[in-house]
Design a protein around this motif. Structure first.
Motif, PDB file in Angstrom:
ATOM      1  N   ARG A  35     -19.155   3.135   6.922  1.00 26.84           N
ATOM      2  CA  ARG A  35     -18.692   3.696   5.728  1.00 26.84           C
ATOM      3  C   ARG A  35     -19.803   4.983   5.602  1.00 26.84           C
ATOM      4  N   HIS A  36     -20.983   4.717   5.937  1.00 26.77           N
ATOM      5  CA  HIS A  36     -21.830   5.919   5.640  1.00 26.77           C
ATOM      6  C   HIS A  36     -21.949   7.037   6.726  1.00 26.77           C
ATOM      7  N   GLN A  37     -21.567   6.553   7.846  1.00 25.29           N
ATOM      8  CA  GLN A  37     -21.250   7.520   8.991  1.00 25.29           C
ATOM      9  C   GLN A  37     -20.155   8.381   8.521  1.00 25.29           C
ATOM     10  N   MET A  38     -18.915   7.933   8.076  1.00 20.13           N
ATOM     11  CA  MET A  38     -17.768   8.395   7.873  1.00 20.13           C
ATOM     12  C   MET A  38     -18.035   9.539   6.280  1.00 20.13           C
ATOM     13  N   SER A  39     -18.879   8.869   5.639  1.00 18.36           N
ATOM     14  CA  SER A  39     -19.380  10.026   4.329  1.00 18.36           C
ATOM     15  C   SER A  39     -20.151  11.059   4.754  1.00 18.36           C
ATOM     16  N   ARG A  40     -20.993  10.743   5.586  1.00 26.31           N
ATOM     17  CA  ARG A  40     -22.050  11.803   6.117  1.00 26.31           C
ATOM     18  C   ARG A  40     -21.086  12.814   6.854  1.00 26.31           C
ATOM     19  N   ALA A  41     -20.239  12.382   7.639  1.00 25.21           N
ATOM     20  CA  ALA A  41     -19.383  13.067   8.780  1.00 25.21           C
ATOM     21  C   ALA A  41     -18.612  14.066   7.643  1.00 25.21           C
ATOM     22  N   GLU A  42     -18.021  13.504   6.668  1.00 25.24           N
ATOM     23  CA  GLU A  42     -17.193  14.259   5.752  1.00 25.24           C
ATOM     24  C   GLU A  42     -17.965  15.378   5.139  1.00 25.24           C
ATOM     25  N   THR A  43     -19.127  15.218   4.491  1.00 23.92           N
ATOM     26  CA  THR A  43     -20.205  16.194   3.995  1.00 23.92           C
ATOM     27  C   THR A  43     -20.317  17.256   5.030  1.00 23.92           C
ATOM     28  N   ILE A  44     -20.720  16.861   6.173  1.00 21.56           N
ATOM     29  CA  ILE A  44     -20.793  17.957   7.288  1.00 21.56           C
ATOM     30  C   ILE A  44     -19.615  18.544   7.339  1.00 21.56           C
ATOM     31  N   GLU A  46     -24.090  22.276  15.978  1.00 24.45           N
ATOM     32  CA  GLU A  46     -24.855  21.324  15.786  1.00 24.45           C
ATOM     33  C   GLU A  46     -24.208  20.333  14.866  1.00 24.45           C
ATOM     34  N   ALA A  47     -23.659  20.800  13.895  1.00 23.87           N
ATOM     35  CA  ALA A  47     -22.885  19.833  12.840  1.00 23.87           C
ATOM     36  C   ALA A  47     -21.793  18.979  13.753  1.00 23.87           C
ATOM     37  N   ARG A  48     -21.106  19.669  14.620  1.00 28.31           N
ATOM     38  CA  ARG A  48     -20.186  19.024  15.436  1.00 28.31           C
ATOM     39  C   ARG A  48     -20.957  17.703  16.163  1.00 28.31           C
ATOM     40  N   THR A  49     -21.880  18.127  16.660  1.00 29.21           N
ATOM     41  CA  THR A  49     -22.446  17.157  17.605  1.00 29.21           C
ATOM     42  C   THR A  49     -23.368  16.116  16.713  1.00 29.21           C
ATOM     43  N   LYS A  50     -23.494  16.152  15.687  1.00 29.07           N
ATOM     44  CA  LYS A  50     -23.933  15.220  14.648  1.00 29.07           C
ATOM     45  C   LYS A  50     -22.888  14.264  14.393  1.00 29.07           C
ATOM     46  N   SER A  51     -21.618  15.029  13.959  1.00 27.65           N
ATOM     47  CA  SER A  51     -20.422  14.099  13.557  1.00 27.65           C
ATOM     48  C   SER A  51     -20.030  13.334  14.721  1.00 27.65           C
TER      49      SER A  51
END
Length: 501
Positions: free
Chosen positions: A393-402, A496-501
């Protein structure tokens, strides 16, 4: 729960079947051993009965043998005196026939070579061949009748005592009157030589009645066979002197030959027949008592014992099955019930369930220990799953922010790019205007030159305007470079954002 009950039923069925099979095997072996023991006991008793019956027959024969041997011994002694006369021998045979009630007759004959002719001269009581053959018989009223008889020397009753010098009970025969008779013959001796044969005939008509009165084992019967295997006391009327017939005739002949008793199985119900050979003193031949032993004599004790053993076995089976049932309920059924309930609780993720029977050292204890390990592993796995879900869930929230930031950046970059492009368009238009002005200025140079003086005053103003224009062009170039850098930076950040997501 159905698994547990099915296992209990299968265990009960398998155990019950095994116990039942073992019990049936035990009953079968016991019945067989009882049958063999009863059969041996019955045969032993039958042998005693047959021995008693043969003893009764032997008494009759022994009396006749005694009479015959006594008569021939008296005749031999009389002849050896040298004063014997034929009339005296005829009187002796008559006295012997009358003395014994069971005798059919008494007789004597000299040898076919007439060895006695010198010691007993005369023609009294001779047959058609001139041989001395006095023969006294008793008619139906018991009155003695005298006659002579013919023989040729080939008869058994004659040859056996002449050849062996011993008495003999001959093979029974039927007389012309239909009487069943056997002869006891003995040699007549003179100076150690056989000079004649004497004997008595005994009627065997009393044997069927005497043996028929014997009822061994209540419903058994006793019969009699001669040396030749012919019926003397037959199983049915009309079989007198008829040969023994049946599948077991070979065993009967063997028994009469070797003198060993035989037990035969006769009849569809499994009845036994004892062939008991015997011989009496002086007989020098073998007869056989035949005793039929009813099947129920053996079957009834066997059935009775089998019933008793079966009742005991059934009682034992019931006790064993009850014990197995109680042991199964206590040792297997209840622990399995607890194990099944524990499994159901674990399936429903109630990991606080207490595992029972862990202290047991058998298979139930092993199952309980395995369930405890499973519960702990399941609880740990569920906790790890929950933590993984939080991380997801945290990863999904961060991906949504990015993603939202990326979209906002893309929007700003697009707006800036549009602005730069508009500025570039304006610059291009200004440049075209300046180019047109320059051409116009060139065309007008001539007139300007003519009017140089007039315009020289305006040159300073034009130069100032040119400097401002050049400054504007340089500013536009700087803005373009800045936009290019900003676009490159935005592209790098988006990557960079795509790489982190």
């Amino acid at each position: 729960m159905s698994i547990k009950y099915g296992l209990s039923r299968k265990l009960m069925a398998v155990t019950g079947t095994a116990v039942t099979v073992a019990l049936m095997g035990f009953l079968g072996v016991t019945a067989w051993r009882n049958a063999e023991r009863v059969r041996a006991d019955v045969i032993e008793l039958a042998i005693k009965e047959a021995s008693s019956a043969s003893g009764q027959v032997g008494i009759q024969l022994t009396e006749a043998v005694s009479a015959g041997t006594a008569m021939t011994a008296g005749i031999s002694g009389l002849i050896e005196t040298g004063t014997a006369r034929r009339a005296e021998i005829v009187s002796m045979t008559r006295a012997t026939a009358l003395r014994y009630p069971n005798l059919y007759g008494a007789w004597m004959c000299e040898t076919v070579d007439r060895r006695l002719n010198r010691a007993l001269p005369g023609t009294e009581a001779v047959n058609d061949k001139g041989l001395f053959t006095p023969y006294w018989t008793k008619n139906a009223a018991g009155t003695p009748e005298f006659s002579t008889f013919a023989f040729d020397g080939t008869e058994q009753w004659y040859q056996a005592p002449v050849a062996s010098g011993k008495s003999l009970v001959t093979e029974p025969y039927l007389t012309t009157r239909g009487d069943l008779v056997t002869s006891i013959t003995a040699p007549v001796m003179l100076d150690g030589r056989v000079v004649g044969v004497g004997g008595v005939d005994i009627k065997l008509d009393m044997l069927p009645g005497m043996l028929g009165a014997l009822r061994p084992f209540g419903s058994g019967r006793v019969m009699l066979l001669s040396q030749a295997g012919k019926w003397l006391a037959p199983p049915a009327e009309g079989l007198e002197m008829k040969p023994y017939e049946g599948a077991e005739v070979g065993d009967v002949r063997a028994a009469l030959s070797d003198g060993q008793w035989r037990v035969l199985t006769v009849g569809p119900e499994g009845g036994l027949r004892l062939i008991y050979p015997f011989s009496a003193p002086g007989m020098n031949t073998t007869w056989a008592v035949v005793m039929d032993i009813p099947a129920q004599v053996i079957a009834q004790p066997v059935y009775r014992q089998l019933t008793e053993v079966t009742a005991g076995g059934v009682l034992l089976l019931v006790v064993v099955l009850i014990t197995i049932y109680a042991a199964t309920k206590l040792l297997i059924d209840r622990p399995l019930t607890r194990s099944v309930r524990t499994i159901e609780n674990l399936i429903e993720r109630r990991y606080e369930t207490v595992i029972a029977d862990k202290e047991r050292k058998d298979e139930i204890g092993a199952i309980a220990q395995a369930l405890e390990i499973f519960r702990d592993k399941a609880r740990q796995a569920e906790r790890l799953a929950e933590e993984q879900e939080v991380r997801q869930r945290h990863q999904m929230s961060r991906a949504e922010t990015i993603r939202s930031h990326s979209q906002l950046f893309d929007s700003k970059v697009s707006t800036l790019t549009d602005t730069v492009l508009n500025l570039v368009g304006d610059l291009d238009a200004a440049s075209s205007t300046l180019k047109g002005g320059a051409e116009a200025t060139s065309l007008r140079s001539a007139s300007v030159a003519a009017a140089s003086e007039q315009t020289s005053a305006n040159v300073g103003a034009v130069a100032s305007a040119a400097e401002e224009l050049l400054a504007s062009v340089g500013e536009i170039g700087r803005q373009i470079d800045l936009s290019t850098q900003i676009a490159a930076s935005a592209v790098a950040q988006a990557a960079e954002a795509r790489t982190k997501s």
